[in-house]
Scaffold this active site. Structure first.
Site, PDB file in Angstrom:
ATOM      1  N   CYS A   6       0.360   3.879   2.679  1.00 10.12           N
ATOM      2  CA  CYS A   6       0.811   3.372   3.985  1.00 10.12           C
ATOM      3  C   CYS A   6       2.312   3.542   4.108  1.00 10.12           C
ATOM      4  O   CYS A   6       2.820   3.973   5.147  1.00 10.12           O
ATOM      5  CB  CYS A   6       0.506   1.886   4.129  1.00 10.12           C
ATOM      6  SG  CYS A   6      -1.222   1.499   3.993  1.00 10.12           S
ATOM      7  N   CYS A  47       0.846  -1.202   0.000  1.00  7.29           N
ATOM      8  CA  CYS A  47       0.000   0.000   0.000  1.00  7.29           C
ATOM      9  C   CYS A  47       0.875   1.244   0.000  1.00  7.29           C
ATOM     10  O   CYS A  47       1.556   1.543   0.982  1.00  7.29           O
ATOM     11  CB  CYS A  47      -0.937  -0.052   1.205  1.00  7.29           C
ATOM     12  SG  CYS A  47      -1.497   1.536   1.823  1.00  7.29           S
TER      13      CYS A  47
END
Lengths: 309, 102
Positions: B34, B31
């Site tokens: 993230c 991600c």
């Protein structure tokens, strides 16, 4: 001297590709560099699953590109501050950058690399369901909807890329687009058409985002026939473009009718010592390469300006 | 304090039984946002003295992600006394994270 009174040579607003490139160039030119970023370093490119048009890289994940560029800028000596810029002042020999939490930051030159942010559909429930079925980043959130039915809204590269990423994991991908032609790359569209689980809903717009606790369905209207339908989906990925974010600077630098900053070809704005780089300035092409090019131009112009102060 | 990496096995002790506030960052290595939030979480980990800062990899710890209904990452959850007291979904600017911890 308190911390906020320490003068930075080059203060860069926004740590996307343009801002980070500017940081690399200004730091390498021996200037002290401060990046002020309101969200995360990296900018829009972190949402791109793959970048295949940056010279020298056949294919690289967007966030990997951003991460490498960020690390490069920090290694060169740039400092990052996470804060929101709320205003800009011209004190002649230096500039003042007002922030929401950190007071006023002073700098000899300022580069505005604020880029653009995702454009919302502007429908009821859209905000409320972010994280509960409404997303602006298929690369980030797509995996949560494995074997589910999802929709993508838009017709540009981001929308096509999102639909392609989702087609590998989701059960069905509805691509909703207001026209019957796409502004995205032909190559992406062709790849997408090879996937049986992608359903094209063209000439159509989303009229409603429905659900009680989370997204349950979308209202869709065909713009040609006027026909309306309800589409049951677990997620909608909105990719309908971007809007600039330059209101805080409007009193000092000239903007165009859409809110983009006007500059000359060296990225200089209407105010001496303030430069603009990347997607947030008036220009025709908004790509990773042009953001990097702008960052370069703006940083070197800012360095020249400082040297002559 | 450095950032603590939590697993299904250590969650009870490190988060539920911890004293004071615990900030948990649900993330995954694939991600982008993230990973880009990483430096912010690291900055918080080294700056905050009264809050324990933790990360949970949702791929390696799917039970925890399911238990706390984490559908979108990054998701930040603040625990206090073994209870969830605040949550934010998606990327949050650093000042907003600090505000969550007040």
């Amino acid at each position: 001297m308190t911390e906020k009174q320490i003068m930075t040579d080059v203060l860069i607003v926004g740590a996307g590709t343009a801002g980070l490139t500017a940081a690399v160039y200004a730091a390498r030119a021996g200037k002290s560099v401060k990046l002020v970023e309101q969200y995360l370093q990296g900018g829009q490119i972190i949402n791109a699953s793959h970048v295949e048009n940056f010279p020298g890289f056949e294919s690289i994940a967007g966030f990997e590109f951003a991460e490498a560029l960020y690390n490069q800028a920090i290694k060169m000596g740039a400092e990052i501050v996470y804060d929101k810029v709320t205003g800009l002042q011209d004190y002649g020999s230096h500039k003042g950058v007002q922030t929401e939490y950190g007071g006023e930051l002073l700098a000899k030159a300022v580069i505005l690399a604020t880029g653009a942010r995702v454009r919302p559909l502007g429908l009821e429930n859209e905000d409320r369901f972010i994280g509960s079925g409404v997303s602006y980043c298929a690369t980030c959130d797509g995996a949560f909807f494995k074997d589910k039915n999802v929709a993508v809204v838009g017709g540009g590269n981001t929308a096509l890329d999102d639909a392609l990423v989702l087609s590998f994991t989701s059960k069905k991908v509805y691509l909703i687009h207001r026209s019957d032609t796409f502004s995205g790359e032909k190559r992406l569209l062709e790849k997408l058409q090879e996937h049986d689980n992608v359903v094209f809903i063209l000439d159509s717009e989303v009229t409603a985002i429905n659900g009680s606790e989370r997204l349950e369905s979308l209202g869709i209207r065909n713009k040609v026939s006027g026909e309306e339908q309800t589409l049951d989906v677990d997620a909608v990925f909105i990719a309908i473009g971007h809007v600039p974010d330059n209101k805080a600077f409007a009193s000092l630098v000239e903007l165009d009718a859409y809110g983009y900053i006007k500059t000359d070809e060296n990225c200089a704005t209407s105010c001496p010592g303030i430069y603009a780089a990347g997607d947030g300035r008036v220009k025709k092409v908004r790509q990773l390469t042009t953001a990097a090019a702008d960052g370069t131009e703006a940083a070197l112009a800012a360095c020249d300006y400082i040297d002559l102060l | 304090m450095a950032v603590v990496h939590i697993t299904n096995e250590t969650f009870e002790k490190e988060v539920m039984q911890a004293e004071g506030k615990v900030l948990v960052d649900f993330w995954a290595s694939w991600c982008g946002p993230c990973r880009m939030l990483g430096p912010v979480i690291d900055q918080l980990g080294s700056e905050l003295t009264d809050v324990k800062v933790c990360k949970i990899d949702v791929d390696a710890n799917q039970d925890l992600a399911a238990k706390y209904k984490v559908e979108t990452i990054p998701t930040l959850v603040v625990f206090e006394g073994g209870k969830e007291v605040k949550r934010s979904v998606g990327v949050q600017p650093k000042p907003a994270i600090l505000a969550m911890l007040k």
